[in-house]
Design a protein around this motif. Structure first.
Motif, mmCIF file in Angstrom:
data_model
loop_
_atom_site.group_PDB
_atom_site.id
_atom_site.type_symbol
_atom_site.label_atom_id
_atom_site.label_comp_id
_atom_site.label_asym_id
_atom_site.label_seq_id
_atom_site.Cartn_x
_atom_site.Cartn_y
_atom_site.Cartn_z
ATOM 1 N N SER A 59 0.832 -1.207 0.000
ATOM 2 C CA SER A 59 0.000 0.000 0.000
ATOM 3 C C SER A 59 0.862 1.250 0.000
ATOM 4 C CB SER A 59 -0.928 0.015 1.216
ATOM 5 O OG SER A 59 -1.842 -1.037 1.138
ATOM 6 N N ALA A 60 1.901 1.254 0.825
ATOM 7 C CA ALA A 60 2.811 2.401 0.870
ATOM 8 C C ALA A 60 3.530 2.557 -0.467
ATOM 9 C CB ALA A 60 3.813 2.234 2.000
ATOM 10 N N GLN A 61 3.920 1.446 -1.074
ATOM 11 C CA GLN A 61 4.581 1.498 -2.377
ATOM 12 C C GLN A 61 3.653 2.089 -3.426
ATOM 13 O OE1 GLN A 61 5.610 -2.641 -2.689
ATOM 14 N NE2 GLN A 61 7.585 -2.367 -1.668
ATOM 15 N N TYR A 62 2.384 1.693 -3.372
ATOM 16 C CA TYR A 62 1.393 2.209 -4.322
ATOM 17 C C TYR A 62 1.213 3.719 -4.150
ATOM 18 C CZ TYR A 62 -3.089 3.302 -6.406
ATOM 19 O OH TYR A 62 -4.085 3.893 -7.135
ATOM 20 N N PHE A 63 1.024 4.167 -2.918
ATOM 21 C CA PHE A 63 0.807 5.596 -2.697
ATOM 22 C C PHE A 63 2.064 6.408 -3.004
ATOM 23 C CE2 PHE A 63 -2.980 4.269 -0.366
ATOM 24 C CZ PHE A 63 -3.898 5.170 -0.889
ATOM 25 N N LEU A 64 3.220 5.871 -2.707
ATOM 26 C CA LEU A 64 4.464 6.552 -3.039
ATOM 27 C C LEU A 64 4.593 6.679 -4.558
ATOM 28 C CD1 LEU A 64 6.931 7.803 -1.700
ATOM 29 C CD2 LEU A 64 8.048 5.581 -1.828
ATOM 30 N N ALA A 81 8.084 6.307 -10.254
ATOM 31 C CA ALA A 81 6.709 5.861 -10.049
ATOM 32 C C ALA A 81 6.531 4.439 -10.580
ATOM 33 C CB ALA A 81 5.729 6.810 -10.740
ATOM 34 N N LEU A 82 7.067 4.187 -11.761
ATOM 35 C CA LEU A 82 6.961 2.857 -12.366
ATOM 36 C C LEU A 82 7.616 1.803 -11.479
ATOM 37 C CD1 LEU A 82 6.144 1.040 -14.721
ATOM 38 C CD2 LEU A 82 8.262 1.711 -15.872
ATOM 39 N N MET A 83 8.784 2.124 -10.934
ATOM 40 C CA MET A 83 9.480 1.180 -10.059
ATOM 41 C C MET A 83 8.595 0.816 -8.854
ATOM 42 S SD MET A 83 12.788 1.758 -7.625
ATOM 43 C CE MET A 83 11.824 2.835 -6.599
ATOM 44 N N TRP A 84 8.003 1.835 -8.202
ATOM 45 C CA TRP A 84 7.174 1.563 -7.024
ATOM 46 C C TRP A 84 5.873 0.863 -7.405
ATOM 47 C CZ3 TRP A 84 9.440 1.061 -2.763
ATOM 48 C CH2 TRP A 84 10.489 1.870 -2.376
ATOM 49 N N PHE A 85 5.284 1.222 -8.544
ATOM 50 C CA PHE A 85 4.078 0.506 -8.991
ATOM 51 C C PHE A 85 4.394 -0.975 -9.207
ATOM 52 C CE2 PHE A 85 2.065 4.555 -10.861
ATOM 53 C CZ PHE A 85 1.087 4.609 -9.888
ATOM 54 N N LYS A 86 5.541 -1.257 -9.818
ATOM 55 C CA LYS A 86 5.922 -2.655 -10.080
ATOM 56 C C LYS A 86 6.138 -3.429 -8.786
ATOM 57 C CE LYS A 86 7.923 -2.298 -14.684
ATOM 58 N NZ LYS A 86 9.150 -2.414 -15.495
ATOM 59 N N ARG A 87 6.781 -2.795 -7.804
ATOM 60 C CA ARG A 87 7.003 -3.472 -6.528
ATOM 61 C C ARG A 87 5.679 -3.776 -5.828
ATOM 62 N NH1 ARG A 87 12.349 -0.632 -3.800
ATOM 63 N NH2 ARG A 87 13.774 -1.189 -5.476
ATOM 64 N N ALA A 88 4.756 -2.819 -5.865
ATOM 65 C CA ALA A 88 3.458 -3.022 -5.224
ATOM 66 C C ALA A 88 2.658 -4.104 -5.957
ATOM 67 C CB ALA A 88 2.671 -1.713 -5.191
ATOM 68 N N ASN A 98 -2.742 -1.108 -12.757
ATOM 69 C CA ASN A 98 -3.201 -0.035 -13.642
ATOM 70 C C ASN A 98 -2.171 1.080 -13.689
ATOM 71 O OD1 ASN A 98 -5.631 -1.342 -14.156
ATOM 72 N ND2 ASN A 98 -6.610 -0.418 -12.380
ATOM 73 N N GLY A 99 -1.555 1.354 -12.557
ATOM 74 C CA GLY A 99 -0.509 2.369 -12.508
ATOM 75 C C GLY A 99 0.663 2.020 -13.396
ATOM 76 N N ILE A 100 0.991 0.747 -13.464
ATOM 77 C CA ILE A 100 2.095 0.301 -14.324
ATOM 78 C C ILE A 100 1.803 0.661 -15.778
ATOM 79 C CG2 ILE A 100 3.233 -1.734 -15.310
ATOM 80 C CD1 ILE A 100 3.060 -3.003 -12.520
ATOM 81 N N ILE A 101 0.582 0.413 -16.212
ATOM 82 C CA ILE A 101 0.205 0.703 -17.604
ATOM 83 C C ILE A 101 0.369 2.187 -17.896
ATOM 84 C CG2 ILE A 101 -1.719 0.718 -19.248
ATOM 85 C CD1 ILE A 101 -2.725 -1.834 -17.715
ATOM 86 N N LEU A 102 -0.134 3.022 -17.004
ATOM 87 C CA LEU A 102 -0.028 4.474 -17.203
ATOM 88 C C LEU A 102 1.419 4.942 -17.157
ATOM 89 C CD1 LEU A 102 -3.013 5.661 -14.992
ATOM 90 C CD2 LEU A 102 -2.904 5.637 -17.491
#
Length: 144
Positions: A59-64, A81-88, A98-102
């Motif tokens: 969750s923290a990774q997503y919000f970060l 952002a992509l790095m943290w989306f991928k980790r989450a 969805n964040g990864i796609i964007l």
């Protein structure tokens, strides 16, 4: 032998209690980070989420990632952002997918733009010297 068993048991109990205390504290920190995010106190949110994200909170990774993606409290940085989306997402956070796609789309666009800028700079930096073919004279230079 009995003493060893008691020491090992005490150590295991300590580890379980320590883990529960960390888990409770992490939930509290996550809640505080989320409240800061909702109240647009992005500096406080980044502090809370950064620590938790490094400890593996999806969750923290997503919000970060969202903070970096939107440039809230930090400079906009699609790569981070992509790095943290991928980790989450790796931990099962569905919203992060969805964040990864964007973010991948934004990163690809930025890379194309940087490549185009390099091509334009290289084009303008080249010195084009006129070539003279046989029978022609070069253009006269204007001298004052």
């Amino acid at each position: 032998m009995k003493r060893t068993v008691i020491i090992i048991s005490a150590f295991l109990i300590f580890l379980v209690m320590e883990n529960d205390a960390f888990s409770f504290n992490a939930k509290k920190e996550l809640r505080e980070g989320h409240n800061a995010y909702q109240n647009k106190d992005y500096a406080a949110a980044i502090k809370k989420f950064s620590v938790l994200a490094k400890f593996g909170s999806d969750s923290a990774q997503y919000f970060l990632a969202k903070l970096y993606f939107n440039g809230q409290g930090v400079s906009r940085d699609y790569e981070t952002a992509l790095m943290w989306f991928k980790r989450a997402a790796k931990q099962g956070n569905v919203a992060a997918r969805n964040g990864i796609i964007l973010a991948e789309s934004k990163v690809a666009t930025e890379r194309r733009m940087r490549a185009e800028e390099r091509r334009v700079r290289a084009y303008h930096a080249r010195k084009v010297t006129p070539t003279v073919t046989s029978g022609e004279s070069p253009e006269p230079s204007s001298q004052v």
